[in-house]
Scaffold this motif. Structure first.
Motif, PDB file in Angstrom:
ATOM      1  N   ARG A  76       0.845  -1.200   0.000  1.00 28.61           N
ATOM      2  CA  ARG A  76       0.000   0.000   0.000  1.00 28.61           C
ATOM      3  C   ARG A  76       0.878   1.248   0.000  1.00 28.61           C
ATOM      4  NH1 ARG A  76      -2.852  -2.901   4.223  1.00 28.61           N
ATOM      5  NH2 ARG A  76      -1.922  -1.403   5.648  1.00 28.61           N
ATOM      6  N   SER A  77       0.297   2.335  -0.487  1.00 25.56           N
ATOM      7  CA  SER A  77       1.046   3.584  -0.626  1.00 25.56           C
ATOM      8  C   SER A  77       1.733   4.011   0.665  1.00 25.56           C
ATOM      9  CB  SER A  77       0.123   4.707  -1.109  1.00 25.56           C
ATOM     10  OG  SER A  77      -0.328   4.451  -2.409  1.00 25.56           O
ATOM     11  N   ALA A  80       5.035   2.353   0.780  1.00 20.39           N
ATOM     12  CA  ALA A  80       5.890   2.436  -0.414  1.00 20.39           C
ATOM     13  C   ALA A  80       7.216   3.124  -0.125  1.00 20.39           C
ATOM     14  CB  ALA A  80       5.152   3.144  -1.545  1.00 20.39           C
ATOM     15  N   MET A  97       6.011   1.306  -9.063  1.00 24.21           N
ATOM     16  CA  MET A  97       4.858   1.291  -8.166  1.00 24.21           C
ATOM     17  C   MET A  97       3.621   1.084  -9.026  1.00 24.21           C
ATOM     18  SD  MET A  97       5.784   4.288  -5.418  1.00 24.21           S
ATOM     19  CE  MET A  97       7.133   5.214  -6.166  1.00 24.21           C
ATOM     20  N   ASP A 100      -2.494   2.547  -8.296  1.00 22.15           N
ATOM     21  CA  ASP A 100      -2.958   2.986  -6.977  1.00 22.15           C
ATOM     22  C   ASP A 100      -1.884   3.021  -5.903  1.00 22.15           C
ATOM     23  OD1 ASP A 100      -5.557   3.346  -7.994  1.00 22.15           O
ATOM     24  OD2 ASP A 100      -6.020   1.231  -7.646  1.00 22.15           O
ATOM     25  N   VAL A 101      -0.640   2.793  -6.259  1.00 21.92           N
ATOM     26  CA  VAL A 101       0.457   2.958  -5.300  1.00 21.92           C
ATOM     27  C   VAL A 101       1.183   4.238  -5.688  1.00 21.92           C
ATOM     28  CG1 VAL A 101       2.565   2.002  -4.321  1.00 21.92           C
ATOM     29  CG2 VAL A 101       0.666   0.477  -4.935  1.00 21.92           C
ATOM     30  N   VAL A 102       1.000   5.263  -4.850  1.00 23.11           N
ATOM     31  CA  VAL A 102       1.536   6.593  -5.152  1.00 23.11           C
ATOM     32  C   VAL A 102       2.215   7.149  -3.908  1.00 23.11           C
ATOM     33  CG1 VAL A 102       0.954   8.949  -5.834  1.00 23.11           C
ATOM     34  CG2 VAL A 102      -0.266   7.017  -6.874  1.00 23.11           C
ATOM     35  N   ASP A 103       3.456   7.550  -4.062  1.00 23.25           N
ATOM     36  CA  ASP A 103       4.202   8.234  -3.005  1.00 23.25           C
ATOM     37  C   ASP A 103       5.194   9.152  -3.700  1.00 23.25           C
ATOM     38  OD1 ASP A 103       6.026   9.063  -1.033  1.00 23.25           O
ATOM     39  OD2 ASP A 103       5.692   7.246   0.153  1.00 23.25           O
ATOM     40  N   ASP A 120       2.086   4.312 -10.393  1.00 31.99           N
ATOM     41  CA  ASP A 120       0.653   4.251 -10.704  1.00 31.99           C
ATOM     42  C   ASP A 120       0.404   3.719 -12.118  1.00 31.99           C
ATOM     43  OD1 ASP A 120      -2.039   4.475 -10.020  1.00 31.99           O
ATOM     44  OD2 ASP A 120      -2.177   6.552 -10.690  1.00 31.99           O
TER      45      ASP A 120
END
Length: 131
Positions: A76-77, A80, A97, A100-103, A120
């Motif tokens: 999950r973000s 990350a 990533m 829906d995985v954003v950092d 993403d």
């Protein structure tokens, strides 16, 4: 991130998938299986360290022997950033990533350390668009 960066990552050979356990119903399992079918070397990284898809597993990126080209961040973000920092420390060339995985901060740390970053995006979708 540019199409050139995505293409470069898809050309890399060794993909470490953080979060890859033995649950075939998880997206990371499907993505790793697809990359293996496409001739990539996959490295499962999961706290249980179990073998997955016929490949030996490791509990952390630091335990992986040899070079890592791409680290797939299937967490999950909110987790990350930690994985990205471990990828930097392990000497990986890139981090991916998935959807829906954003950092953004972690992505910038990776870029500042000289790693390519894709965020993403789905490797399977990007592969299909380019191959």
């Amino acid at each position: 991130m540019t199409d050139d960066v995505i293409e470069r990552l898809l050309d890399h050979r060794v993909w470490a998938f953080v979060g890859l356990g033995d649950s075939p119903d998880r997206e990371v399992h499907r993505q790793a299986g697809l990359m293996k079918q496409r001739g990539k070397t996959i490295v499962p990284v999961h706290p249980d360290g179990a073998e997955v898809l016929g490949e030996p597993g490791y509990r952390s990126l630091a335990e992986v022997p040899g070079e890592i080209d791409v680290v797939g961040v299937y967490r999950r973000s909110e987790f990350a950033g930690q994985v990205v920092d471990e990828a930097i420390a392990a000497g990986a060339k890139a981090v991916w990533m998935p959807l829906d995985v954003v950092d953004e901060a972690a992505a910038q740390r990776a870029r500042d350390a000289g790693l390519d970053v894709v965020m993403d995006r789905c490797p399977a979708v990007e592969w299909a668009r380019r191959r």
